[in-house]
Design a protein around this motif. Sequence first.
Motif, PDB file in Angstrom:
ATOM      1  N   LYS A  50       0.711  -1.263   0.155  1.00  0.00           N
ATOM      2  CA  LYS A  50       0.110  -0.097   0.170  1.00  0.00           C
ATOM      3  C   LYS A  50       0.897   1.277   0.065  1.00  0.00           C
ATOM      4  N   GLU A  70      -2.420   6.277 -14.495  1.00  0.00           N
ATOM      5  CA  GLU A  70      -3.604   5.577 -15.004  1.00  0.00           C
ATOM      6  C   GLU A  70      -3.542   4.091 -14.260  1.00  0.00           C
ATOM      7  N   ARG A  71      -2.397   3.431 -14.663  1.00  0.00           N
ATOM      8  CA  ARG A  71      -2.154   2.187 -14.194  1.00  0.00           C
ATOM      9  C   ARG A  71      -2.098   2.172 -12.647  1.00  0.00           C
ATOM     10  N   LEU A  73      -3.411   4.047 -10.587  1.00  0.00           N
ATOM     11  CA  LEU A  73      -4.491   4.237  -9.950  1.00  0.00           C
ATOM     12  C   LEU A  73      -5.687   2.886 -10.181  1.00  0.00           C
ATOM     13  N   GLU A  74      -5.485   2.298 -10.937  1.00  0.00           N
ATOM     14  CA  GLU A  74      -6.237   1.082 -11.228  1.00  0.00           C
ATOM     15  C   GLU A  74      -6.005   0.192 -10.100  1.00  0.00           C
ATOM     16  N   GLN A  76      -4.390   0.929  -7.103  1.00  0.00           N
ATOM     17  CA  GLN A  76      -4.693   1.786  -5.752  1.00  0.00           C
ATOM     18  C   GLN A  76      -5.414   3.072  -6.147  1.00  0.00           C
ATOM     19  N   PRO A  77      -6.794   2.793  -6.140  1.00  0.00           N
ATOM     20  CA  PRO A  77      -7.685   4.051  -6.502  1.00  0.00           C
ATOM     21  C   PRO A  77      -7.376   5.339  -5.579  1.00  0.00           C
ATOM     22  N   HIS A  78      -7.089   5.011  -4.329  1.00  0.00           N
ATOM     23  CA  HIS A  78      -7.092   6.235  -3.446  1.00  0.00           C
ATOM     24  C   HIS A  78      -5.499   6.748  -3.349  1.00  0.00           C
ATOM     25  N   HIS A  80      -2.401   9.149  -4.217  1.00  0.00           N
ATOM     26  CA  HIS A  80      -2.516  10.579  -4.407  1.00  0.00           C
ATOM     27  C   HIS A  80      -1.108  10.707  -5.418  1.00  0.00           C
ATOM     28  N   LEU A  97      -6.712  13.669 -14.549  1.00  0.00           N
ATOM     29  CA  LEU A  97      -6.405  12.527 -13.760  1.00  0.00           C
ATOM     30  C   LEU A  97      -6.807  12.549 -12.258  1.00  0.00           C
ATOM     31  N   ASN A  98      -7.277  13.867 -11.987  1.00  0.00           N
ATOM     32  CA  ASN A  98      -7.423  14.083 -10.285  1.00  0.00           C
ATOM     33  C   ASN A  98      -6.211  13.951  -9.703  1.00  0.00           C
ATOM     34  N   GLY A 232     -18.382  -1.915  -2.402  1.00  0.00           N
ATOM     35  CA  GLY A 232     -18.173  -0.278  -2.030  1.00  0.00           C
ATOM     36  C   GLY A 232     -18.803   0.199  -0.903  1.00  0.00           C
TER      37      GLY A 232
END
Length: 377
Positions: A50, A70-71, A73-74, A76-78, A80, A97-98, A232
């Motif tokens: 993590k 992008e990869r 975040l796929e 570990q979506p959270h 930074h 991409l936030n 979710g």
Amino acid sequence: MKTVIVDDEHLALRRMEKLLQEEGGSRPALELVGFFQDPHLALELVKREKIDLVFLDIEMPEIGGMELAERLLEIQPHLHIVFVTAYNDFAVEAFELNALDYLLKPVQRDRIIKTLQRLNHSEAKGMSDMTDKKPMLCCLSGLHYLDDHQAAQSFQWRTLKAQELFAYLIHHRGQTVRKEVIMDLLWPDYDMDKASALLHTTIYQIRRVIKQKGLGIKVTYKDEGYRIELDGMKLDVEEWEKGVQTTSAVTPETIRQHRELLILYRGDYLEEHQYWWSEGEQERIRLIWLDHAKQVAEYLMQEEQYSEAVPLYQKIQEKFPYTEDGYFGLMKIYANIGDYSGVKNQYQLLVENMKEELGVEPSEEVNDWYQQWRHCI
């Protein structure tokens, strides 16, 4: 906060490392766990561990920074993401991409500080968001859930076995629990056929209650066992523990988040139900709460906010009557406000509890403090 730097230029990588090491003791505190010129190695690390924050160069061979983000975040979506580049042409795409922030090379120290401030604000916002808006499944104190309006709602179980099985599957969320394990837990005195029939009936009851409540939770059968998927839906104990781990140390800037964490902890893990199989996890969570509560109470005492510190130390004392923390904290506060009888009463109560239950005296630190206090009054 576990942090990774990715930049194919060695000098740029080391400069960012130096800047972050210099500012890493600030809030939020950073733990640098990876420095990569090869983006593939960064991907492998994020798959294994993590990670909270990545400083990412945009212009890299093989895998560009945008694609790598992008990869990541796929996986570990959270996570930074902070982009670093020598050009400002990518700013709009980066924030689409936030991304948390966008830094131009050569990166300056004051700009790093602003990034960390933005990160702290983002974490604080996340803490505020976790107590409202969305339904949340709750295991702290008793098993229930919060609806869209954050009102506590109970489950109407036909049997206690249904309630316990639901709790047990949540306890092992994300894992498949074999049928034999469940039957041995809930119906150890029944033969296999009878226990299997009861299990199927109980699973049906659980699915029916979940559907009636309109929750997105799923109970599935796979590999000769059952597993629960929260789909979710947040779980209060997970959100609370994540908040304790990610919120910076107690300061005037973060005290609000720490107060929210104290409120979110409504009781010990599944304490109302007294399931023997939850005792280990319950104690682990309790000790995390104790450490957090002590930090907040000590800060409040140092800031002379005694009206908040006293009830918090009293709660520590109530939950952990055979540790010194609650008594010692109250002794210090009562000494500060001139309540001499309060100091003496707390010390005497500590002595009696330690001797009666553990057969020991208070620690040398507490005894030395008390004797010194007596000589000063």
